[in-house]
Write an enzyme that holds these catalytic residues in place. Structure first.
Site, PDB file in Angstrom:
ATOM      1  N   ASP A 122       0.866  -1.185   0.000  1.00 44.67           N
ATOM      2  CA  ASP A 122       0.000   0.000   0.000  1.00 44.67           C
ATOM      3  C   ASP A 122       0.897   1.227   0.000  1.00 44.67           C
ATOM      4  O   ASP A 122       2.098   1.134   0.288  1.00 44.67           O
ATOM      5  CB  ASP A 122      -0.888  -0.018   1.267  1.00 44.67           C
ATOM      6  CG  ASP A 122      -1.789   1.205   1.354  1.00 44.67           C
ATOM      7  OD1 ASP A 122      -2.330   1.625   0.311  1.00 44.67           O
ATOM      8  OD2 ASP A 122      -1.933   1.768   2.460  1.00 44.67           O
ATOM      9  N   SER A 123       0.300   2.373  -0.262  1.00 40.97           N
ATOM     10  CA  SER A 123       1.064   3.616  -0.204  1.00 40.97           C
ATOM     11  C   SER A 123       1.545   3.897   1.219  1.00 40.97           C
ATOM     12  O   SER A 123       2.501   4.631   1.415  1.00 40.97           O
ATOM     13  CB  SER A 123       0.175   4.772  -0.671  1.00 40.97           C
ATOM     14  OG  SER A 123      -1.001   4.818   0.122  1.00 40.97           O
ATOM     15  N   CYS A 170      -3.708  -0.837  -2.113  1.00 42.80           N
ATOM     16  CA  CYS A 170      -3.954   0.585  -2.339  1.00 42.80           C
ATOM     17  C   CYS A 170      -4.902   0.770  -3.534  1.00 42.80           C
ATOM     18  O   CYS A 170      -4.623   0.276  -4.634  1.00 42.80           O
ATOM     19  CB  CYS A 170      -2.620   1.272  -2.626  1.00 42.80           C
ATOM     20  SG  CYS A 170      -2.782   3.021  -2.952  1.00 42.80           S
ATOM     21  N   GLU A 198      -6.315   9.112   9.889  1.00 40.58           N
ATOM     22  CA  GLU A 198      -4.954   9.058  10.442  1.00 40.58           C
ATOM     23  C   GLU A 198      -4.839   9.884  11.717  1.00 40.58           C
ATOM     24  O   GLU A 198      -3.957   9.657  12.536  1.00 40.58           O
ATOM     25  CB  GLU A 198      -3.937   9.489   9.378  1.00 40.58           C
ATOM     26  CG  GLU A 198      -3.894   8.421   8.303  1.00 40.58           C
ATOM     27  CD  GLU A 198      -2.764   8.551   7.312  1.00 40.58           C
ATOM     28  OE1 GLU A 198      -1.972   9.499   7.422  1.00 40.58           O
ATOM     29  OE2 GLU A 198      -2.686   7.695   6.417  1.00 40.58           O
ATOM     30  N   CYS A 257     -11.244   3.015  -0.767  1.00 40.01           N
ATOM     31  CA  CYS A 257      -9.984   3.526  -0.195  1.00 40.01           C
ATOM     32  C   CYS A 257      -9.651   2.696   1.036  1.00 40.01           C
ATOM     33  O   CYS A 257     -10.552   2.290   1.783  1.00 40.01           O
ATOM     34  CB  CYS A 257     -10.137   4.996   0.167  1.00 40.01           C
ATOM     35  SG  CYS A 257      -8.679   5.688   0.967  1.00 40.01           S
ATOM     36  N   HIS A 267      -8.550   3.475   3.841  1.00 38.58           N
ATOM     37  CA  HIS A 267      -8.852   4.061   5.148  1.00 38.58           C
ATOM     38  C   HIS A 267     -10.340   4.049   5.522  1.00 38.58           C
ATOM     39  O   HIS A 267     -10.690   4.130   6.692  1.00 38.58           O
ATOM     40  CB  HIS A 267      -8.387   5.518   5.190  1.00 38.58           C
ATOM     41  CG  HIS A 267      -6.909   5.689   5.192  1.00 38.58           C
ATOM     42  ND1 HIS A 267      -6.086   5.106   4.254  1.00 38.58           N
ATOM     43  CD2 HIS A 267      -6.095   6.401   6.021  1.00 38.58           C
ATOM     44  CE1 HIS A 267      -4.827   5.449   4.502  1.00 38.58           C
ATOM     45  NE2 HIS A 267      -4.807   6.237   5.569  1.00 38.58           N
TER      46      HIS A 267
HETATM   47  N1  DGL Z   1      -3.956   3.904   0.207  1.00 40.37           N
HETATM   48  C1  DGL Z   1      -4.567   4.984  -0.526  1.00 40.37           C
HETATM   49  C2  DGL Z   1      -5.761   4.439  -1.323  1.00 40.37           C
HETATM   50  O1  DGL Z   1      -6.354   3.471  -0.962  1.00 40.37           O
HETATM   51  C3  DGL Z   1      -5.003   6.115   0.394  1.00 40.37           C
HETATM   52  C4  DGL Z   1      -3.853   6.909   0.963  1.00 40.37           C
HETATM   53  C5  DGL Z   1      -3.035   7.634  -0.112  1.00 40.37           C
HETATM   54  O2  DGL Z   1      -3.578   8.558  -0.763  1.00 40.37           O
HETATM   55  O3  DGL Z   1      -1.900   7.253  -0.298  1.00 40.37           O
HETATM   56  O4  DGL Z   1      -6.077   4.988  -2.343  1.00 40.37           O
END
Ligand code: DGL
Length: 286
Positions: free
Chosen positions: A7-8, A70, A149, A181, A183
């Site tokens: 993931d990012s 991600c 976050e 997403c 989150h």
């Molecule tokens: N993990 C990213 C997503 O699911 C969200 C956080 C980011 O923008 O890096 O798109």
């Protein structure tokens, strides 16, 4: 061989949590590109490059499957990752859209995600491939990532932001909302409350974990004994990582390692970024 998930950042741990619930014996290797996040506001070219580098990091560590947790990376880079690595690659779009279509009676589906995910049109494309008639209302909801976050999961500010972002889904009359997403699953109860119980909420991450289980069982790749270990690699270790990771993972992470970014020369010509492990340092080992 472990399951590889990237993931990012640390949001992808929501998917790891689900995989661990469904497949408790499996070892998982997680890579979070915390040094370069967020991906959701970056250009498609950069997201693609980063995502390929992340996948390469996992592939080099001999994972049996690569999970692109991600959504921004899945939206822009999934087909390229699939073409580049000879192991099964699972993104979040297919499983999420399948569940959303199955849950929708009116065939009117809402999707929320980062700016990169929504501007890619990837969720719409995959939904339409499965059902030409489906109506889609897609909306970027970028403020939700920092709110999670900040651990503002039930904070009044989060409710106000959700009300503002989500009112379009009530006026448009969608009957399913897809959380596109990493989150957003943590905001599920606030989102459901704001949608007054009129819209079913589908967590694409949860559906992705089910798909990982299906593939692993189907291909006879399941680990049959022992308790699965989770190893977390991050490209930057922030002081708050452990606290935030616990929110996403629902437990204290066991092993956290730093994978630093280094510029290396490839084939004597092209300079590419690669990850190098910080061998001596291990963080947060219990
Ligand atoms: N993990 C990213 C997503 O699911 C969200 C956080 C980011 O923008 O890096 O798109």
């Amino acid at each position: 061989m472990p399951i590889g998930v990237f993931d990012s950042g640390i949001g992808g741990l929501t998917i790891v949590k689900e995989i661990r619930r469904l497949l408790p014996k499996e070892d998982i290797l997680y890579f979070g590109d915390t040094a370069r996040l967020p991906y959701g506001s970056k250009s498609p070219e950069l997201i693609r490059r980063y995502a390929l580098e992340d996948a390469h990091f996992l592939y080099e560590r001999k994972v049996k499957i690569i999970v692109v947790a991600c959504h921004s990376a899945s939206s822009w880079a999934l087909s390229e990752i699939k073409r580049s690595f000879p192991v099964p690659v699972v993104g979040v779009l297919e499983p999420g859209t399948k569940a959303a279509l199955a849950a929708s009676k009116r065939k009117k589906i809402g999707v929320i995600g980062t700016k990169a995910t929504i501007s890619s049109g990837a969720y719409e494309r995959v939904l339409r491939e499965k059902d030409k008639e489906v109506e889609i209302v897609a909306k970027a909801t970028p403020l939700l990532v920092p709110l999670v976050e900040e651990d503002f999961l039930t904070h009044p500010v989060t409710k106000i932001v959700c009300r503002e972002y989500l009112k379009v889904f009530l006026t448009e009359g969608v009957d399913v909302l897809l959380l596109g997403c990493t989150h957003y699953p943590l905001l599920r109860s606030v989102i459901s409350e704001v949608l007054k119980g009129k819209v079913k909420v589908i967590d694409a991450g949860k559906e992705t974990a089910k798909e990982v289980k299906r593939i692993i069982e189907e291909r006879g790749m399941k680990k049959s004994s022992g308790r699965g270990k989770l190893k977390i690699y991050l490209s930057d270790i922030t002081p708050e990582f452990e606290k935030i990771a616990q929110v996403f993972l629902g437990e204290k992470p066991e092993v956290i390692l730093r994978a630093s970014l280094r510029e290396i020369t490839h084939n004597g010509k092209r300079k590419v970024l690669n990850f190098q492990l910080d061998k001596e340092k291990k963080y947060g080992i219990i």
